[in-house]
Design an enzyme around this catalytic site. Structure first.
Site, PDB file in Angstrom:
ATOM      1  N   SER A 123      -2.943  -7.749   2.810  1.00  0.00           N
ATOM      2  CA  SER A 123      -3.216  -7.662   4.250  1.00  0.00           C
ATOM      3  C   SER A 123      -3.656  -9.007   4.816  1.00  0.00           C
ATOM      4  CB  SER A 123      -4.305  -6.621   4.503  1.00  0.00           C
ATOM      5  OG  SER A 123      -3.912  -5.372   4.013  1.00  0.00           O
ATOM      6  N   LYS A 179     -20.350  -5.744   7.387  1.00  0.00           N
ATOM      7  CA  LYS A 179     -19.647  -6.990   7.082  1.00  0.00           C
ATOM      8  C   LYS A 179     -18.185  -6.912   7.498  1.00  0.00           C
ATOM      9  CE  LYS A 179     -18.815  -5.961   2.216  1.00  0.00           C
ATOM     10  NZ  LYS A 179     -18.842  -6.436   0.862  1.00  0.00           N
ATOM     11  N   ARG A 222      -2.421  -5.856  -8.324  1.00  0.00           N
ATOM     12  CA  ARG A 222      -1.345  -6.840  -8.194  1.00  0.00           C
ATOM     13  C   ARG A 222      -1.510  -7.816  -9.350  1.00  0.00           C
ATOM     14  NH1 ARG A 222      -3.127  -7.473  -2.115  1.00  0.00           N
ATOM     15  NH2 ARG A 222      -4.976  -6.940  -3.276  1.00  0.00           N
ATOM     16  N   HIS A 271       0.841  -1.206   0.000  1.00  0.00           N
ATOM     17  CA  HIS A 271       0.000   0.000   0.000  1.00  0.00           C
ATOM     18  C   HIS A 271       0.877   1.259   0.000  1.00  0.00           C
ATOM     19  CE1 HIS A 271      -3.114  -2.664   2.240  1.00  0.00           C
ATOM     20  NE2 HIS A 271      -3.621  -2.440   1.055  1.00  0.00           N
TER      21      HIS A 271
HETATM   22  P1  ADP Z   1      -6.053  -6.015   0.516  1.00  0.00           P
HETATM   23  O1  ADP Z   1      -6.790  -6.412   1.739  1.00  0.00           O
HETATM   24  O2  ADP Z   1      -6.347  -6.861  -0.699  1.00  0.00           O
HETATM   25  O3  ADP Z   1      -4.580  -5.840   0.709  1.00  0.00           O
HETATM   26  P2  ADP Z   1      -7.187  -3.259   0.502  1.00  0.00           P
HETATM   27  O4  ADP Z   1      -8.650  -3.083   0.297  1.00  0.00           O
HETATM   28  O5  ADP Z   1      -6.673  -2.879   1.828  1.00  0.00           O
HETATM   29  O6  ADP Z   1      -6.715  -4.695   0.055  1.00  0.00           O
HETATM   30  O7  ADP Z   1      -6.377  -2.489  -0.625  1.00  0.00           O
HETATM   31  C1  ADP Z   1      -6.658  -1.225  -1.131  1.00  0.00           C
HETATM   32  C2  ADP Z   1      -6.156  -1.153  -2.550  1.00  0.00           C
HETATM   33  O8  ADP Z   1      -4.735  -1.407  -2.580  1.00  0.00           O
HETATM   34  C3  ADP Z   1      -6.765  -2.176  -3.491  1.00  0.00           C
HETATM   35  O9  ADP Z   1      -6.922  -1.561  -4.754  1.00  0.00           O
HETATM   36  C4  ADP Z   1      -5.724  -3.275  -3.556  1.00  0.00           C
HETATM   37  O10 ADP Z   1      -5.791  -3.965  -4.785  1.00  0.00           O
HETATM   38  C5  ADP Z   1      -4.451  -2.471  -3.463  1.00  0.00           C
HETATM   39  N1  ADP Z   1      -3.313  -3.237  -2.933  1.00  0.00           N
HETATM   40  C6  ADP Z   1      -3.242  -3.946  -1.798  1.00  0.00           C
HETATM   41  N2  ADP Z   1      -2.034  -4.518  -1.638  1.00  0.00           N
HETATM   42  C7  ADP Z   1      -1.292  -4.154  -2.730  1.00  0.00           C
HETATM   43  C8  ADP Z   1       0.039  -4.441  -3.188  1.00  0.00           C
HETATM   44  N3  ADP Z   1       0.841  -5.236  -2.487  1.00  0.00           N
HETATM   45  N4  ADP Z   1       0.429  -3.899  -4.358  1.00  0.00           N
HETATM   46  C9  ADP Z   1      -0.415  -3.132  -5.083  1.00  0.00           C
HETATM   47  N5  ADP Z   1      -1.681  -2.837  -4.722  1.00  0.00           N
HETATM   48  C10 ADP Z   1      -2.118  -3.326  -3.562  1.00  0.00           C
END
Ligand code: ADP
Length: 166
Positions: free
Chosen positions: A131, A42, A93, A18
């Site tokens: 995450s 949820k 990703r 992130h």
């Molecule tokens: P997640 O739980 O899948 O990590 P979030 O809802 O917290 O996702 O993520 C917010 C945004 O950041 C989403 O568009 C997700 O695809 C993107 N994201 C999460 N991790 C990464 C990463 N390692 N590289 C690129 N984008 C990411």
């Protein structure tokens, strides 16, 4: 013109993947708001929205004053309007992210055509960082220090510190 973008997600918790996206977004936009979706209906989150925002704030501390953290509920496009952002940033990703992200982008455009969605990709070092996986590994006592900022590592240790894999 001040180009303001909202980087929205659950960020439960924020990872280095992130943060990589946030850095890249700051190279393109004048201001970036990292916005945590409050979703009590949820929500099976490990950290509540306020904890997530506090961790994000600490993780962003060295990135300057063009980036901030906030939480919102309801529609993302309405939040974007409220804070006068004209862009939504999402990270991509693997191909597996694509279908869901594409659907969301189309729906958001349908709801509010003034807000444009931008997709960014993180460094390949974070291609597999999610995450959910970070939480799973940490809950089993695995070392995730290379994947999350120090504030998150401390919080995960606090949550799972006593637990050892069976
Ligand atoms: P997640 O739980 O899948 O990590 P979030 O809802 O917290 O996702 O993520 C917010 C945004 O950041 C989403 O568009 C997700 O695809 C993107 N994201 C999460 N991790 C990464 C990463 N390692 N590289 C690129 N984008 C990411």
């Amino acid at each position: 013109m001040n180009r303001k973008a909202v980087y929205a997600g659950s960020f439960d918790p924020i990872t280095n993947g992130h943060l990589d996206i946030v850095r890249r977004a700051l190279g393109v936009f004048d201001e970036v708001i990292v916005a945590v979706l409050r979703n009590p209906a949820k929500d099976t989150a490990l950290f509540d929205a306020d904890e997530r925002v506090a961790m994000i704030r600490e993780a962003l501390a060295d990135l300057g004053d063009r980036v901030s953290a906030d939480a919102f509920s309801g529609l993302l496009v309405e939040y974007a309007d409220r804070v006068q952002a004209t862009a939504i940033i999402r990270g991509l990703r693997a191909v597996s992210d694509f279908e869901y992200e594409f659907q969301m982008a189309m729906m958001n455009r349908h709801l509010n055509a003034r807000v444009e969605t931008y997709f960014m990709t993180a460094s390949e070092a974070y291609f597999y960082t999610a995450s959910k996986l970070v939480k799973e590994v940490a809950s089993l006592g695995g070392n995730v220090s290379a994947l999350v900022p120090p504030v998150v590592q401390r919080a995960l240790l606090q949550r799972f510190g006593g637990k050892q894999p069976a």
